[in-house]
Scaffold this motif. Structure first.
Motif, mmCIF file in Angstrom:
data_model
loop_
_atom_site.group_PDB
_atom_site.id
_atom_site.type_symbol
_atom_site.label_atom_id
_atom_site.label_comp_id
_atom_site.label_asym_id
_atom_site.label_seq_id
_atom_site.Cartn_x
_atom_site.Cartn_y
_atom_site.Cartn_z
ATOM 1 N N PRO A 1 0.829 -1.218 0.000
ATOM 2 C CA PRO A 1 0.000 0.000 0.000
ATOM 3 C C PRO A 1 0.858 1.260 0.000
ATOM 4 N N TYR A 2 0.430 2.242 -0.800
ATOM 5 C CA TYR A 2 1.092 3.546 -0.736
ATOM 6 C C TYR A 2 0.995 4.114 0.676
ATOM 7 N N LEU A 3 -0.199 3.970 1.237
ATOM 8 C CA LEU A 3 -0.478 4.437 2.589
ATOM 9 C C LEU A 3 -1.223 3.337 3.325
ATOM 10 N N LEU A 4 -0.877 3.128 4.571
ATOM 11 C CA LEU A 4 -1.656 2.221 5.395
ATOM 12 C C LEU A 4 -2.819 3.004 5.993
ATOM 13 N N LYS A 5 -4.045 2.487 5.769
ATOM 14 C CA LYS A 5 -5.242 3.151 6.255
ATOM 15 C C LYS A 5 -6.074 2.187 7.076
ATOM 16 N N GLU A 6 -6.947 2.732 7.896
ATOM 17 C CA GLU A 6 -7.748 1.908 8.793
ATOM 18 C C GLU A 6 -8.597 0.901 8.034
ATOM 19 N N GLU A 7 -9.120 1.280 6.860
ATOM 20 C CA GLU A 7 -10.020 0.390 6.131
ATOM 21 C C GLU A 7 -9.329 -0.829 5.527
ATOM 22 N N ILE A 8 -8.010 -0.830 5.448
ATOM 23 C CA ILE A 8 -7.311 -2.020 4.941
ATOM 24 C C ILE A 8 -6.442 -2.670 6.016
ATOM 25 N N MET A 9 -6.598 -2.243 7.260
ATOM 26 C CA MET A 9 -5.771 -2.792 8.332
ATOM 27 C C MET A 9 -6.026 -4.284 8.537
ATOM 28 N N ASP A 10 -7.244 -4.734 8.288
ATOM 29 C CA ASP A 10 -7.574 -6.143 8.487
ATOM 30 C C ASP A 10 -7.315 -6.992 7.245
ATOM 31 N N TYR A 11 -6.911 -6.381 6.160
ATOM 32 C CA TYR A 11 -6.617 -7.120 4.922
ATOM 33 C C TYR A 11 -5.340 -7.943 5.107
ATOM 34 N N GLN A 12 -5.290 -9.142 4.514
ATOM 35 C CA GLN A 12 -4.141 -10.020 4.741
ATOM 36 C C GLN A 12 -3.495 -10.564 3.467
ATOM 37 N N LYS A 13 -4.136 -10.478 2.328
ATOM 38 C CA LYS A 13 -3.619 -11.124 1.110
ATOM 39 C C LYS A 13 -2.606 -10.224 0.403
ATOM 40 N N GLU B 1 -0.430 -14.748 3.206
ATOM 41 C CA GLU B 1 -1.203 -13.820 4.020
ATOM 42 C C GLU B 1 -0.473 -13.448 5.317
ATOM 43 N N PHE B 2 -0.627 -12.207 5.702
ATOM 44 C CA PHE B 2 -0.127 -11.733 6.993
ATOM 45 C C PHE B 2 -0.844 -10.445 7.343
ATOM 46 N N SER B 3 -0.741 -10.052 8.605
ATOM 47 C CA SER B 3 -1.331 -8.807 9.084
ATOM 48 C C SER B 3 -0.237 -7.826 9.471
ATOM 49 N N PHE B 4 -0.530 -6.555 9.342
ATOM 50 C CA PHE B 4 0.378 -5.534 9.847
ATOM 51 C C PHE B 4 0.373 -5.583 11.376
ATOM 52 N N PRO B 5 1.507 -5.276 12.006
ATOM 53 C CA PRO B 5 1.537 -5.269 13.475
ATOM 54 C C PRO B 5 0.598 -4.213 14.039
ATOM 55 N N GLU B 6 0.105 -4.467 15.239
ATOM 56 C CA GLU B 6 -0.860 -3.578 15.879
ATOM 57 C C GLU B 6 -0.320 -2.153 15.988
ATOM 58 N N ALA B 7 0.993 -2.020 16.199
ATOM 59 C CA ALA B 7 1.582 -0.681 16.362
ATOM 60 C C ALA B 7 1.456 0.172 15.111
ATOM 61 N N SER B 8 1.207 -0.455 13.951
ATOM 62 C CA SER B 8 1.079 0.298 12.705
ATOM 63 C C SER B 8 -0.117 1.243 12.730
ATOM 64 N N VAL C 1 9.256 -10.525 6.296
ATOM 65 C CA VAL C 1 8.570 -9.262 6.068
ATOM 66 C C VAL C 1 9.094 -8.250 7.076
ATOM 67 N N SER C 2 9.517 -7.096 6.566
ATOM 68 C CA SER C 2 10.072 -6.029 7.396
ATOM 69 C C SER C 2 9.108 -4.849 7.396
ATOM 70 N N PHE C 3 8.645 -4.471 8.569
ATOM 71 C CA PHE C 3 7.760 -3.312 8.708
ATOM 72 C C PHE C 3 8.582 -2.121 9.193
ATOM 73 N N PRO C 4 8.315 -0.925 8.692
ATOM 74 C CA PRO C 4 9.163 0.235 9.017
ATOM 75 C C PRO C 4 9.277 0.540 10.494
ATOM 76 N N ILE C 5 8.222 0.220 11.270
ATOM 77 C CA ILE C 5 8.199 0.623 12.686
ATOM 78 C C ILE C 5 8.403 -0.556 13.625
ATOM 79 N N SER C 6 8.798 -1.713 13.090
ATOM 80 C CA SER C 6 8.937 -2.902 13.922
ATOM 81 C C SER C 6 10.387 -3.351 14.015
ATOM 82 N N ASP C 7 10.902 -3.523 15.248
ATOM 83 C CA ASP C 7 12.249 -4.042 15.450
ATOM 84 C C ASP C 7 12.359 -5.499 15.020
ATOM 85 N N SER C 8 11.237 -6.193 14.961
ATOM 86 C CA SER C 8 11.231 -7.615 14.621
ATOM 87 C C SER C 8 10.836 -7.824 13.166
ATOM 88 N N LEU C 9 11.308 -8.935 12.620
ATOM 89 C CA LEU C 9 10.907 -9.383 11.292
ATOM 90 C C LEU C 9 9.856 -10.472 11.440
#
Length: 369
Positions: free
Chosen positions: A168-180, A196-203, A228-236
């Protein structure tokens, strides 16, 4: 509906720790300590630039490094660095590959392009289109797709499948539950599935931020594991056939993640990230030294140092094949790299003038001692 402008600055720059006093302290390791070779590629007037992440292929006449930009395929002999191939491609027509040419992967079977997010095109190295496929439609809950390859989401070909990340260009609330988020497309029978995976809750704290929303990933073809590396997560996030689990891949430095601003300016919505913010960027793997490499931006240099160092302070976190941390490196500039049978080469930019582009091979095995 208001139109949207994205202000995205892509720049990156990249310490090493060891607790054993009897050996050389990893804190004292520098980027220069790991350099064992320099590769120089010749750039002529027909080349606007050379990518930092090239593709190595073995041919009947030896190794070659391939780069594709702006409808132009260029090959350099390896390790000599001489230009030995140049081929231009058509944008339109029977052999047209479309306008999104940066969304591609170079393989031994040719180049695969994604056109307009809906079509997949295979072309050979002579500029001919060999096949076309229709990618699956956009799920209603996703609204749109962005099959991204930059800066850290390479398309991977494994057997008859292509692994393609939707970022996603931007992470938004309406796609937070999307996993594919990652598509597996079978070229032989035109079937598809998703990793499939989910973004971490901190996102959730960083909606509408162009730097702190998009993820990066690496697919290890040998193990069929995805990191998968998330910009705000110390963990992979490690995804395998059997499980999903989090792996610590943090920097020793305390990071500060700063959300950007969202402003309405007339008919536009402007998203302005905070460039003082830290963020994790790309993740890749060096199969020769068997290490994972994760880049992290830790902040900005002072204005007095930006002319020589670039804007960002960047580190490279090095993990072994078992995801044990070997250490960190302070990197000298904004860069990326690529793998060869001899190891991982990291871009160091122009050498002297603009006729030669340099890459240095880094021996990460030194960090195991």
């Amino acid at each position: 509906m208001k139109r949207i402008i994205f202000f995205i600055t892509t720049a990156a720059l990249f310490s090493f720790s060891c607790e054993r006093a009897e050996e050389k302290s990893l804190v004292n390791f520098t980027f220069e300590d790991l350099i064992v070779d320099t590769l120089i590629l010749e750039k002529d007037e027909s080349l606007a630039q050379i990518s930092e992440s090239l593709i190595y292929l073995e041919t009947d006449s030896g190794g070659i490094l391939l780069d594709f930009q702006r409808l132009q395929l260029v090959g350099f002999s390896y390790p000599e660095g001489k230009k030995v191939l140049e081929q231009f491609y058509m944008r339109e027509g029977p052999d047209g590959i479309g306008s999104s040419t940066f969304k591609h992967v170079i393989t031994g079977e040719g180049i695969f392009f994604i056109a307009a997010e809906t079509k997949l095109i295979q072309a050979d190295f002579e500029g001919n289109v060999l096949a076309r496929w229709e990618l699956p439609g956009v799920p209603s809950e996703r609204l749109y797709v962005n099959y991204s390859v930059l800066p850290g989401n390479p398309i991977t070909k494994i057997g008859n499948e292509l692994i393609i990340a939707d970022v996603p260009y931007l992470l938004k609330e309406e796609i937070m539950d999307y996993q594919k988020w990652i598509l597996r497309y079978d070229l032989e029978n035109q079937s598809s599935s998703h990793i499939e995976f989910s973004f971490p809750e901190a996102s959730k704290e960083y909606y509408d931020d162009t730097n702190l929303g998009p993820y990066s990933h690496y697919f290890n073809s040998a193990t069929e594991e995805i990191l998968v590396s998330f910009p705000i997560s110390d963990s992979l996030l490690l995804i395998s056939a059997d499980e999903k689990k989090w792996i610590d891949a943090s920097t020793d430095q305390t990071l500060e993640f700063l959300k950007g601003r969202t402003e309405e300016q007339g008919e536009y919505i402007v998203y302005s990230p905070d460039h003082n913010s830290a963020r994790y960027t790309w993740i890749t793997y060096d199969p020769v030294n068997r290490v994972y490499l994760r880049q992290v931006i830790t902040g900005l240099w002072s204005e007095a140092l930006r002319e020589t160092k670039g804007p960002y302070k960047v580190k490279l976190i090095v993990l072994d094949e078992n995801f044990e941390k070997l250490g960190e490196l302070n990197m000298p500039r904004n860069g990326n790299g690529f793998s060869t049978p001899d190891g991982f080469y990291y871009a160091i930019g122009f050498l002297g003038g603009e006729e030669e582009v340099g890459f240095v091979r880094l021996d990460f095995s030194k960090m195991r001692k």
